[in-house]
Design a protein around this motif. Structure first.
Motif, PDB file in Angstrom:
ATOM      1  N   GLY A 295       0.772  -1.316   0.261  1.00  0.00           N
ATOM      2  CA  GLY A 295      -0.012  -0.030  -0.041  1.00  0.00           C
ATOM      3  C   GLY A 295       0.986   1.394   0.086  1.00  0.00           C
ATOM      4  O   GLY A 295       0.362   2.222   0.172  1.00  0.00           O
ATOM      5  N   GLY A 296       2.309   1.129  -0.095  1.00  0.00           N
ATOM      6  CA  GLY A 296       2.848   2.192  -0.191  1.00  0.00           C
ATOM      7  C   GLY A 296       3.711   2.853   0.875  1.00  0.00           C
ATOM      8  O   GLY A 296       4.239   3.998   0.955  1.00  0.00           O
ATOM      9  N   TYR A 297       3.488   2.096   2.325  1.00  0.00           N
ATOM     10  CA  TYR A 297       4.031   2.701   3.425  1.00  0.00           C
ATOM     11  C   TYR A 297       5.345   2.769   3.522  1.00  0.00           C
ATOM     12  O   TYR A 297       6.024   3.914   4.446  1.00  0.00           O
ATOM     13  CB  TYR A 297       3.561   1.715   4.538  1.00  0.00           C
ATOM     14  N   ARG A 298       6.178   2.488   2.643  1.00  0.00           N
ATOM     15  CA  ARG A 298       7.575   2.788   2.475  1.00  0.00           C
ATOM     16  C   ARG A 298       7.811   4.051   1.879  1.00  0.00           C
ATOM     17  O   ARG A 298       8.561   4.977   2.096  1.00  0.00           O
ATOM     18  CB  ARG A 298       8.427   1.554   2.037  1.00  0.00           C
ATOM     19  N   ASP A 299       7.156   4.271   0.594  1.00  0.00           N
ATOM     20  CA  ASP A 299       7.686   5.192  -0.441  1.00  0.00           C
ATOM     21  C   ASP A 299       6.905   6.282  -0.458  1.00  0.00           C
ATOM     22  O   ASP A 299       7.079   7.595  -1.028  1.00  0.00           O
ATOM     23  CB  ASP A 299       8.144   4.608  -1.857  1.00  0.00           C
ATOM     24  N   ASP A 300       5.542   5.845  -0.643  1.00  0.00           N
ATOM     25  CA  ASP A 300       4.358   6.840  -0.781  1.00  0.00           C
ATOM     26  C   ASP A 300       3.089   6.431   0.070  1.00  0.00           C
ATOM     27  O   ASP A 300       2.211   6.139  -0.372  1.00  0.00           O
ATOM     28  CB  ASP A 300       3.977   6.860  -2.367  1.00  0.00           C
ATOM     29  N   PRO A 301       3.315   6.764   1.474  1.00  0.00           N
ATOM     30  CA  PRO A 301       2.275   6.403   2.518  1.00  0.00           C
ATOM     31  C   PRO A 301       0.994   6.831   2.166  1.00  0.00           C
ATOM     32  O   PRO A 301       0.832   8.114   1.574  1.00  0.00           O
ATOM     33  CB  PRO A 301       2.739   6.979   3.647  1.00  0.00           C
ATOM     34  N   PRO A 302      -0.040   5.888   2.026  1.00  0.00           N
ATOM     35  CA  PRO A 302      -1.425   6.449   2.114  1.00  0.00           C
ATOM     36  C   PRO A 302      -2.077   7.404   3.175  1.00  0.00           C
ATOM     37  O   PRO A 302      -1.629   7.200   4.190  1.00  0.00           O
ATOM     38  CB  PRO A 302      -2.200   5.275   1.810  1.00  0.00           C
ATOM     39  N   ASP A 303      -3.020   8.068   2.878  1.00  0.00           N
ATOM     40  CA  ASP A 303      -3.919   8.396   3.861  1.00  0.00           C
ATOM     41  C   ASP A 303      -4.966   7.590   4.313  1.00  0.00           C
ATOM     42  O   ASP A 303      -5.917   7.137   3.464  1.00  0.00           O
ATOM     43  CB  ASP A 303      -4.391   9.995   3.580  1.00  0.00           C
ATOM     44  N   THR A 304      -4.768   7.045   5.705  1.00  0.00           N
ATOM     45  CA  THR A 304      -5.956   5.691   5.866  1.00  0.00           C
ATOM     46  C   THR A 304      -7.100   6.301   6.572  1.00  0.00           C
ATOM     47  O   THR A 304      -8.040   5.668   6.915  1.00  0.00           O
ATOM     48  CB  THR A 304      -5.264   4.911   6.828  1.00  0.00           C
ATOM     49  N   LYS A 305      -7.380   7.707   6.426  1.00  0.00           N
ATOM     50  CA  LYS A 305      -8.612   8.604   6.820  1.00  0.00           C
ATOM     51  C   LYS A 305      -8.944   8.303   8.156  1.00  0.00           C
ATOM     52  O   LYS A 305     -10.089   8.555   8.516  1.00  0.00           O
ATOM     53  CB  LYS A 305      -9.868   8.059   5.761  1.00  0.00           C
ATOM     54  N   GLY A 306      -8.208   7.817   9.025  1.00  0.00           N
ATOM     55  CA  GLY A 306      -8.632   7.763  10.384  1.00  0.00           C
ATOM     56  C   GLY A 306      -9.214   6.334  10.602  1.00  0.00           C
ATOM     57  O   GLY A 306      -9.775   6.264  11.854  1.00  0.00           O
ATOM     58  N   HIS A 307      -9.392   5.300   9.863  1.00  0.00           N
ATOM     59  CA  HIS A 307      -9.850   4.012  10.020  1.00  0.00           C
ATOM     60  C   HIS A 307      -9.135   3.430  11.330  1.00  0.00           C
ATOM     61  O   HIS A 307     -10.064   2.937  11.826  1.00  0.00           O
ATOM     62  CB  HIS A 307      -9.727   3.122   8.651  1.00  0.00           C
TER      63      HIS A 307
END
Length: 465
Positions: A295-307
């Protein structure tokens, strides 16, 4: 090199702002569930370095040399950190000379103390008295309480790891030296229910006797630490994917225990090694999670929207890895970054590796910036900066990361008045003078360094929070 107005002096005991004390146990912030808050209602970024021997002692001698926890806390404070994972280890010893990973010391390691008393009769396979699994070890709880209290006095939150699954799976000689091996406890309880010599079933609800012993231990710890405000819990480090039902059970068990106690604390679930799914973490009853790299947590982290509150841990992304750019990318996407730190080298072969100092400093600087924002109202707003890394309360404050040393465009149209802008190099080694920017439109700014940089913008006039 572009002209730098000033140089930031930031040694390990430098000028980064010290973490603030908490008031009340953490809870998921009701307005911005990317973060925790305390009873004051303020949202809090959690960030810091953790290392393997910070709760139980680990080392090549038997018993291992004592870990200097006070010096460790002072070291963390010097970097401006406010969070650590507090590690446990289930085996009494293991042999890293049999591992091919060059990062590990090529020697055996012993661990002490453990949650159960070693009273015998009889000797375990490691040559010490067998465990009595019906008798919990007061020295272990005392160790936990002392270290939690010391951390609380320093304004540092600590997650208590209750179980540890990486060692059971991957460390040589781990199962022969595990308390739930029938050869190592006085009642002959056998956690290896399928008899394959690995004992992975101790984390699978496979034996009601084992689960009862684990529940007794968990309840004892949770009750014993309930008075402290700075505690979080982690069920187990990198326990295999077949542990899901067991981990969900333990999360719910802690929550049920604390319903009858004065304080309730966050409970976390972390990456399941090997090939665990992040979906399993986000579907869990945990309050916080630490995902793997999918999901990109190394290079382009996502915004998990506070889930869930995401405590993004380099331990589960690289093992040892992560640089200052990773810190800023994570923070501007609403994540809480933490670093698996070799620290003094007692577990890994190279102490205090200097190449990770920029990572340590960036975490402290990120905390300082977010303490100057109303973090409860700050959310990832990629469209407000041309770099796409922007944590902002539009019209009030903006934390922007520029991975490249180039001009960036910032949309300040949410407020027409003046803003104050300041730059840091991503490794926090350089800082520019503050400058005034007029809002009300998109503005172009030039990175004043030749390296990745951080831009912090706040409204010039005081804003009521």
């Amino acid at each position: 090199m572009k002209r730098v107005i000033a140089t930031l002096v930031c040694s390990a005991l430098g000028s980064i702002q010290a973490p603030a004390q908490s008031t009340g146990p953490l809870r998921v912030h009701p307005e911005n569930p990317r973060y925790f808050s305390d009873s004051s209602g303020r949202a809090i970024l959690l960030t810091g370095s953790h290392t393997w021997a910070n709760i139980v002692d680990i080392g090549p001698s038997d018993p291992p040399n004592a870990f200097d926890f006070g010096a460790y806390l002072a070291w963390l404070r010097g970097y401006g950190h406010n969070f650590v994972r507090g590690w446990t280890w289930e085996p009494t010893k293991w042999d890293t000379s049999k591992m091919k990973n060059p990062n590990w010391r090529n020697s055996s390691h012993t661990v002490s103390p453990h949650p159960w008393i070693r009273s015998g009769p009889g000797l375990a396979l490691d040559g010490h008295p067998k465990f009595d699994l019906e008798k919990l070890n007061p020295d272990y709880l005392s160790r936990l309480k002392t270290r939690v209290n010391e951390a609380q006095e320093q304004g540092i939150f600590i997650s208590i790891m209750l179980f540890e699954g990486f060692g059971v799976q991957f460390l040589a000689d781990s199962w022969p030296n595990h308390p739930l091996n029938s050869a190592n406890n006085v009642t002959g309880i056998n956690g290896d229910t399928n008899g394959d010599g690995k004992g992975l079933e101790v984390h699978q609800l496979a034996d009601p006797q084992v689960t009862r012993i684990q529940e007794n231990y968990v309840h004892w710890v949770v009750k014993g630490l309930n008075e402290y405000d700075n505690v979080l819990y982690e069920i187990s480090n990198e326990t295999h994917p077949s542990s899901t039902a067991w981990q969900y059970h333990m999360i719910n068990f802690i929550k049920e225990c604390e319903q009858r106690l004065p304080k309730q604390h966050p409970v976390g679930m972390t990456y399941q090694n090997k090939r665990g799914s992040n979906e399993t973490l986000f579907a869990s009853p945990a309050d916080w999670v630490s995902p793997n790299s999918e999901g990109g947590y190394r290079d382009d982290p996502p915004d998990t929207k506070g889930h869930k509150v995401v405590i993004s841990d380099t331990d589960h992304l690289w093992g040892i890895g992560g640089d200052a750019s990773w810190v800023w990318k994570s923070v501007t996407r609403g994540l809480n970054p933490i670093f698996m730190d070799p620290y003094d080298g007692r577990v890994l072969a190279k102490p205090f590796p200097p190449e990770y100092d920029a990572t340590r400093k960036a975490m402290g600087q990120a905390l300082e910036f977010t303490q100057r924002m109303n973090l409860a109202r700050a959310i990832p707003q990629n469209a407000l900066a041309s770099t796409s890394y922007c944590l902002a309360e539009a019209g009030v404050s903006y934390l922007i990361f520029a991975p490249e040393a180039e001009d960036i465009v910032v949309d300040l149209s949410a407020h027409p008045g003046p803003f104050i802008a300041e730059w840091r190099s991503s490794d926090v080694s350089e800082v520019s003078d503050r400058l005034t920017i007029i809002g009300g439109a998109k503005r172009t700014l030039s990175v004043p360094f030749d390296d990745p940089a951080v831009l912090f913008i706040t409204r010039a006039n005081p804003v009521e929070k």
